[in-house]
Design an enzyme around this catalytic site. Structure first.
Site, mmCIF file in Angstrom:
data_model
loop_
_atom_site.group_PDB
_atom_site.id
_atom_site.type_symbol
_atom_site.label_atom_id
_atom_site.label_comp_id
_atom_site.label_asym_id
_atom_site.label_seq_id
_atom_site.Cartn_x
_atom_site.Cartn_y
_atom_site.Cartn_z
ATOM 1 N N TYR A 101 25.042 15.624 -110.324
ATOM 2 C CA TYR A 101 26.144 16.310 -109.647
ATOM 3 C C TYR A 101 26.338 15.716 -108.269
ATOM 4 O O TYR A 101 25.365 15.490 -107.536
ATOM 5 C CB TYR A 101 25.829 17.814 -109.517
ATOM 6 C CG TYR A 101 26.822 18.550 -108.661
ATOM 7 C CD1 TYR A 101 27.945 19.152 -109.229
ATOM 8 C CD2 TYR A 101 26.669 18.626 -107.267
ATOM 9 C CE1 TYR A 101 28.876 19.804 -108.441
ATOM 10 C CE2 TYR A 101 27.598 19.272 -106.481
ATOM 11 C CZ TYR A 101 28.699 19.864 -107.070
ATOM 12 O OH TYR A 101 29.643 20.499 -106.286
ATOM 13 N N GLU A 189 34.706 16.765 -106.308
ATOM 14 C CA GLU A 189 33.477 16.948 -107.079
ATOM 15 C C GLU A 189 33.448 16.045 -108.309
ATOM 16 O O GLU A 189 34.460 15.894 -108.995
ATOM 17 C CB GLU A 189 33.457 18.418 -107.510
ATOM 18 C CG GLU A 189 32.177 18.917 -108.098
ATOM 19 C CD GLU A 189 32.281 20.401 -108.441
ATOM 20 O OE1 GLU A 189 31.766 21.224 -107.681
ATOM 21 O OE2 GLU A 189 32.884 20.730 -109.473
#
Lengths: 375, 288
Positions: A101, A189
């Site tokens: 991530y 993101e």
């Protein structure tokens, strides 16, 4: 403002962040063609701006172009959390070795930009924060200085050991930061940032939220998908109002966000249920009042309407003239309660004296009356 | 006494020749505020309501001794106006402008740290010390001089609360709105110490709303450091999560910023939280 995955992916690609090959489309036939061109298994993803689309069945893997066509048809006929799927993304499917991530957000508390990485990618990051906070790595970025190399090194050390991969990840993070700054993001993101079984690095999902205050930049404003939005909220915004629909039956039209929230709270406190949040803003013209009334009237649950106006900059006579024009130009089947205090209130009262509106001297009185009339 | 704005306040209006700037310059002058200068680049030499207009902040500060600026310029130009005011040595900037990009505000906030300039706003109604001066857009006539400090993230809700206080016989030392945006200059914990130190303030009304954690920080500060009584009100109990309620900063996201969390933080700090603005005057009277 949220934008779609395919739009965010296009932006990432422009900045040189590697992503799986693929394209966006809106028919099963096109999906089949894209799958055919890719010539490998593909992943088909619904383009909706809500979380949890995977769990809802909006992401599927197809091994052949025919299967891609069939699954696309299914996904395109779905509604995910009430939103119909209009577009799908068809992208090359990879065997995944690792999922990481990387995300960048504005942190209200520290008044800085925060970049986060985690070796636990591919799931909701909020969940990782709650369950395994030790697996989240954070760096605070001074917006005046920007992202420094040592910060990236620290963030990726727990994620990657291979020196070649680390070089590539450093570049990806730098590019993501560049996207964040240049596109006035409130969130950028990559989740997951994938290492494939062949050792390639790929951004397999892309998410960007753009700061609403930056939408004066045309190239950002044009990324908005009006279909992804509640039509009433959209109509309100275009008229310079701020509206959020709720489940109750007492509608309210208020000037100022704080007072509008408080009006909703008061409706609940005295046993009613608010139908909406609606702020007509500071300098309220009669036209805004008419638009506000139109928006309220499209909500079929509404049983009564409360005007709660504290005139400072807003002039009560402007509101009154808006109410009069609205009553003359449209059928209003609900009782209206009016509380007008402040600048030019006498003039407003004079203007409204021949109408059959219900007048209230205070917010409390107005709220109680509107609840009673909704019963 | 008072906080931030007093008899020594000399105001320069940035964007004085604009529609809002000119309109509110007049209202501030009528209230008795010493508006000594205005700035609009390229319009130096003009006068607005008899106030001289300068091309730059440096000129305005040097020629008039302005120490406070109030900004009415459009969002696109507002950050430049703030940097200019900071560099010209202004002590207090009140930024009324709404809609300034968050990343610009992040830079301003961090730039301010190395200076002795204070920023109220943006997206706020401003600061008023009743009977002395108002720097902003609030209606002056609802205020009355007295011992209660008021600090709020809102505009019209503050007017509602102030008029309740005035009607209830409770005048105010200083009232200010700190702004409804995500990133603002001074927050509750920067204002509360000023009220605590101000001789003329006997109690404080704090008006918060959903979004962020500034109220929780304020509750901690009050518990640890304040002797003067504080009464709180939180707007947005009925607000749904994930939706922006008018103000850019009024949003419950990822479970933070709820009204419940803020109310419970104040209760833990022994700060009474009014359920309705109507209750505020009585809660204040019980304690002051």
């Amino acid at each position: 403002m949220k934008i779609h995955e395919y739009q965010a992916r296009e932006i990432f690609t422009q900045y040189g962040i590697p992503a799986p090959g693929g394209a966006v489309c809106n028919t099963p036939l096109e999906a089949k063609e894209i799958a055919d061109k890719i010539g490998k298994p593909v992943v088909i993803k619904a383009q909706v701006q809500v979380g949890g689309r995977g769990k809802a069945g909006g992401i599927k893997i197809a091994r052949t172009p025919d299967e891609a066509e069939k699954l696309s048809k299914e996904i395109l006929s779905m509604e995910i959390k009430g939103i119909p799927v209009e577009k799908i993304m068809v992208a090359e499917y990879f065997d995944i070795k690792e999922e990481h991530y990387v995300g960048i957000v504005v942190d209200r508390a520290s008044k800085r930009i925060v970049i986060m990485t985690s070796p636990v990618g591919g799931i909701d990051i909020e969940q990782v924060v709650k369950q395994t906070p030790e697996k989240i790595h954070k760096a605070n970025i001074d917006p005046l200085i920007g992202l420094e190399n040592y910060q990236i090194q620290r963030l990726i050390a727990p994620l990657f050991t291979d020196p070649e991969l680390r070089k590539e990840v450093i570049l990806i993070i730098k590019k993501l930061y560049q996207v964040f700054i240049e596109m006035n993001c409130s969130l950028a993101e990559i989740n997951p940032l994938v290492v494939t079984s062949k050792g390639e690095l790929l951004a397999c999902d892309a998410k960007i939220n753009i700061d609403d205050n930056s939408l004066f930049r045309e190239e950002l404003a044009k990324l908005r998908d009006p279909k992804a939005e509640d039509p009433l909220e959209l109509a309100a915004r275009e008229a310079g109002l701020s509206y959020v629909g709720l489940d109750g039956n007492v509608a309210c039209i208020v000037n100022g966000a704080g007072l509008a929230m408080t009006t909703m709270d008061m409706i609940k406190l005295y046993g009613g249920e608010p139908a909406n949040f609606l702020d007509v803003g500071g300098s309220s013209s009669p036209e805004k009042v008419i638009t506000a009334m139109k928006i309220i009237l499209t909500n079929k649950r509404v049983k009564s309407i409360l005007f709660n106006i504290f005139g400072g900059i807003t002039r009560c006579d402007d509101i009154a003239s808006g109410i009069i024009s609205a009553l003359n130009s449209m059928e209003v089947p609900h009782p209206i309660v009016v509380r007008l205090t402040g600048t030019n209130q006498e003039k407003a009262q004079e203007m409204l004296k021949d109408t059959n509106l219900n007048f209230a001297a205070s917010m409390t009185q107005g709220v109680k009356k509107a609840i009673e009339l909704a019963r | 006494m008072s906080i931030l704005v007093d008899k020594g306040t000399r105001v320069c209006v940035q964007g004085i020749t604009g529609r809002d700037g000119a309109f509110h310059t007049n209202l501030m002058l009528e209230y008795g505020t010493k508006v000594v200068a205005g700035v609009t680049p390229g319009k130096g030499g003009q006068k607005v309501h008899k106030v001289p207009v300068f091309n730059t902040m440096y000129e305005a500060v040097n020629k008039t001794g302005a120490n406070t600026s109030v900004i009415y310029v459009p969002a696109k130009f507002a950050t430049d106006a703030m940097y200019e005011a900071i560099d010209a040595g202004i002590k207090l900037i009140v930024c009324i402008t709404e809609g300034i990009p968050v990343n610009e505000m992040l830079k301003i906030y961090n730039y301010l740290k190395g200076t002795d300039t204070r920023l109220v706003g943006p997206n706020c109604p401003g600061v008023i010390t009743p009977g002395i001066a108002k720097v902003g857009i609030m209606p002056g006539w609802i205020h009355k001089s007295g011992p209660i400090g008021v600090v709020s993230r809102s505009g019209t809700l503050t007017y509602e609360v102030v008029s309740q206080l005035t009607e209830g016989g409770l005048g105010q030392s200083t009232c200010l709105g700190i702004g409804g945006d995500t990133i603002i200059g001074m927050s509750f914990i920067d204002i509360l110490p000023l009220f605590e130190a101000d001789k003329d303030t006997e109690g404080v009304v704090l008006i918060g709303e959903i979004g962020g954690t500034d109220e929780e920080l304020a509750a901690d500060y009050i518990k640890e450091h304040m002797k003067k009584p504080v009464v709180a009100f939180i707007a947005g109990r009925a607000a749904p999560p994930g939706k922006r309620m008018g103000h850019a900063g009024a949003i419950i996201s990822g479970g933070t910023g709820t009204a419940e969390a803020k109310i419970s933080a104040f209760q833990k700090a022994d700060v009474p939280v009014a359920q309705s603005p109507l209750e505020i005057p009585d809660l204040v009277k019980e304690r002051v």
